[in-house]
Design a protein around this motif. Structure first.
Motif, PDB file in Angstrom:
ATOM      1  N   LEU A 189       0.878  -1.170   0.000  1.00 37.34           N
ATOM      2  CA  LEU A 189       0.000   0.000   0.000  1.00 37.34           C
ATOM      3  C   LEU A 189       0.916   1.220   0.000  1.00 37.34           C
ATOM      4  O   LEU A 189       1.507   1.571   1.020  1.00 37.34           O
ATOM      5  N   SER A 209       0.001  -2.422 -10.596  1.00 37.98           N
ATOM      6  CA  SER A 209      -1.222  -1.939  -9.962  1.00 37.98           C
ATOM      7  C   SER A 209      -1.144  -0.428  -9.883  1.00 37.98           C
ATOM      8  O   SER A 209      -0.062   0.155 -10.004  1.00 37.98           O
ATOM      9  N   LYS A 235      -0.622   3.129  -8.860  1.00 37.82           N
ATOM     10  CA  LYS A 235       0.195   3.796  -7.851  1.00 37.82           C
ATOM     11  C   LYS A 235       0.110   5.304  -8.021  1.00 37.82           C
ATOM     12  O   LYS A 235      -0.033   5.796  -9.149  1.00 37.82           O
ATOM     13  N   ASP A 269      -1.258   4.316  -4.119  1.00 35.38           N
ATOM     14  CA  ASP A 269      -2.569   3.784  -3.724  1.00 35.38           C
ATOM     15  C   ASP A 269      -3.442   4.893  -3.156  1.00 35.38           C
ATOM     16  O   ASP A 269      -4.493   5.196  -3.717  1.00 35.38           O
ATOM     17  N   MET A 281      -6.638  -3.654   2.548  1.00 34.97           N
ATOM     18  CA  MET A 281      -6.135  -2.695   1.563  1.00 34.97           C
ATOM     19  C   MET A 281      -7.241  -2.249   0.613  1.00 34.97           C
ATOM     20  O   MET A 281      -7.350  -1.062   0.286  1.00 34.97           O
ATOM     21  N   GLN A 282      -8.068  -3.186   0.185  1.00 40.59           N
ATOM     22  CA  GLN A 282      -9.129  -2.848  -0.757  1.00 40.59           C
ATOM     23  C   GLN A 282     -10.207  -1.982  -0.097  1.00 40.59           C
ATOM     24  O   GLN A 282     -10.729  -1.057  -0.726  1.00 40.59           O
ATOM     25  N   ARG A 290      -8.835   1.508  -0.160  1.00 35.88           N
ATOM     26  CA  ARG A 290      -8.911   2.110  -1.499  1.00 35.88           C
ATOM     27  C   ARG A 290     -10.345   2.522  -1.828  1.00 35.88           C
ATOM     28  O   ARG A 290     -10.599   3.623  -2.328  1.00 35.88           O
ATOM     29  N   TYR A 350     -11.923   7.055  -5.753  1.00 35.93           N
ATOM     30  CA  TYR A 350     -11.776   5.629  -6.044  1.00 35.93           C
ATOM     31  C   TYR A 350     -12.200   5.282  -7.466  1.00 35.93           C
ATOM     32  O   TYR A 350     -11.560   4.464  -8.131  1.00 35.93           O
ATOM     33  N   GLY A 363      -3.514   8.986  -6.832  1.00 35.96           N
ATOM     34  CA  GLY A 363      -3.948   7.601  -6.783  1.00 35.96           C
ATOM     35  C   GLY A 363      -5.451   7.509  -6.623  1.00 35.96           C
ATOM     36  O   GLY A 363      -6.204   8.172  -7.343  1.00 35.96           O
TER      37      GLY A 363
END
Length: 538
Positions: free
Chosen positions: A343, A367, A369, A371, A421-422, A425, A431, A439
């Motif tokens: 993260l 992924s 970045k 985050d 983590m999800q 986010r 989001y 991010g």
């Protein structure tokens, strides 16, 4: 003669019996609650812990034994006999005259209240006031002082309000030196709780991390998470436990530091660490032949990045600063923040806008970045001289975030590192429209927790639904068709019993408007149902 003797005994016995009263004496508190909950094997068997974990039963203050010193003092009181004790109710059963029992309230300051088994002896007015006072129980609140903006920006203080301050969770802070952490008053609270579990300098191969004079970076970083100066400064996870590791050789830049970091991460894994915070990043070295290129920041090239991905696979949650190269020629997120299993945290100003130095993401990374973001420009920190000041860098946005991450995981212990983590986010400000500057945006930890609990309250087996969650005034219960009634008990997160009622299909709601804002445990019990969930009172 025997019959007459027996008759005389029966005549006298009622007088003796009813001169004595039975009562429950409730205590105000328990001893070392936070410490014992953080170390449940000290109060529960491993089998009990495993069972609680299996069924998502919270280990809380009710599991902590009654204070034996209190019991001893009451045993010595005039006319009092102690017969039983209950850790769940934090109470003991006593017998004595009504006067002697009543005197316990005024004699011993640790006595909260008394309930006679003969309910006609209980003062209705006082009991009513006591019941009302239960609903006004104060939850964890801090005066954050200089650190207020940086935690409130991400709503981390709402986790504290719900009594999630990191207790029972463990973080490894992998950094440079930690000078004076062992003597500073701003870490006295941490030391008093024995929450520094261990230290090691992987560069010097020494347990001493406090006299490293080449860098104070680790001290500044740790202060944003664990620092505490009453009414002046509170870190984002003041009650978590910590390992302090040095892997950065500050005077030089060499890839051996990546190896030190991987070794530290391996040790953290073996020690059962939950979260690692690293406010370090690697891109170029003193020997240019060792340096990476932008294309190497692809999430699987740098040694430290590959090590970070393994650490993630081992179940730890890694929080890492994105880097301070946003306005420099390098530009993008460095290693190990480029790893998909990390993260990565960028920096914003105090008003939530992008800080120009914060490293950006790129399409080279597997992924998106960075985050998420936290305050990294003019962040409040505490120096090794015990002075509150400000400093800038993703070095500080990362630990500010890491503290709230570990508090969220404390609240949701059954979630995996990936799920936590999800949730973070998904709670963030952009989001659905992420970019390479912010991010997914600035997370909202209150939203992250609420989202998880809303899902949690809808049981997988669909036996019963509890809604809404979060709640303001009324909680509703949808019972299965074969259920005529369920007993509902509400407890504070400290284990204090607040409410008990029967819910039926025709009377399927309870009033909670008197509860303070925060987190509560709701137990549901019937012949067919045994459930424990958490709700948030708004």
């Amino acid at each position: 003669m025997k019959k007459n003797l027996l008759f005389l005994i029966l005549l006298c016995f009622p007088v003796i019996l009813f001169a004595q009263q039975d009562a429950w004496v409730y205590f105000k508190d328990k001893q070392d609650v936070a410490t014992k909950i953080a170390d449940p094997i000290s109060i529960l068997t491993q089998k009990a812990i495993d069972r609680k974990n299996k069924h998502n039963v919270v280990i809380d203050a009710r599991d902590v034994p009654v204070n034996e010193t209190y019991i001893s003092q009451l045993k010595a009181a005039s006319g009092i006999s102690v017969f039983a004790k209950s850790k769940w109710f934090n109470a003991i059963h006593v017998r004595g005259s009504q006067t002697d029992i009543t005197n316990l309230q005024s004699t011993f300051t640790f006595v909260d209240h008394i309930e006679f088994a003969d309910r006609s002896l209980n003062v209705t007015k006082n009991m009513k006031q006591k019941q009302q006072s239960k609903f006004k129980e104060a939850l964890t609140t801090f005066n954050y002082g200089s650190a207020a903006n940086q935690i409130q920006m991400i709503k981390g203080e709402q986790l504290h309000v719900a009594n999630y301050t990191g207790t029972g969770m463990t973080m490894a802070v992998i950094d440079a030196g930690f000078p004076n952490v062992n003597t500073m008053t701003s870490f006295q609270r941490l030391r008093n709780a024995n929450n520094i579990l261990g230290t090691y300098d992987f560069v010097e191969r020494d347990v001493d991390v406090y006299t490293n004079t080449t860098s104070n970076h680790g001290t500044l970083v740790l202060s944003t998470i664990a620092g505490y100066m009453e009414n002046e400064f509170v870190g984002t996870a003041p009650d978590a436990s910590y390992y302090l590791f040095i892997t950065e050789d500050a005077p030089s830049e060499n890839p051996v530091e990546e190896s030190y970091w991987v070794e530290a991460a391996e040790r953290a894994d073996s020690l059962g660490v939950d979260v690692i915070n690293t406010s370090l990043g690697y891109t170029t070295y003193d020997n240019v032949n060792y340096s990476y290129t932008n294309a190497d920041m692809n999430g699987n090239t740098a040694y430290i990045t590959k090590g970070a991905n393994i650490a993630f696979e081992k179940g730890m949650l890694l929080v890492n600063s994105a880097g301070n190269s946003g306005s420099a020629s390098w530009g993008i997120v460095g290693a190990p923040a480029d790893a998909a299993g990390v993260l990565s945290i960028g920096a914003v100003k105090s008003d939530g806008t992008y800080a120009a130095f914060s490293s950006r993401g790129s399409n080279a990374q597997p992924s998106h970045k960075p985050d998420v973001m936290a305050q990294g420009q003019f962040s409040a920190v505490i120096t090794e001289a015990d002075i509150i000041t400000t400093s800038s860098g993703t070095s500080f946005s990362s630990p500010i975030m890491a503290g709230s991450v570990i508090c969220l995981w404390q609240a949701l212990p059954d979630k995996t590192n990936a799920e936590i983590m999800q949730l973070i986010r998904e709670s963030a400000s952009q989001y659905t429209t992420p970019d390479y500057f912010l991010g997914f945006g600035i997370p909202n930890f209150q939203v992250a927790l609420n989202t998880a609990l809303s899902v949690e309250s809808e049981f997988n087996d669909q036996e019963i639904n509890v809604f809404p969650n979060p709640v303001k005034d009324l909680v509703y219960f949808k019972l299965p068709s074969n259920e005529n009634g369920v007993t509902v008990n509400v407890f504070s997160m400290l284990g204090k019993h607040l409410l008990s009622t029967l819910v039926t299909p025709s009377n399927n709601q309870i009033e909670v408007s008197s509860l303070s804002k925060g987190m509560y445990v709701v137990q549901l019990q019937s012949a067919n149902i045994s459930k424990t969930i958490k709700i948030i009172k708004q």
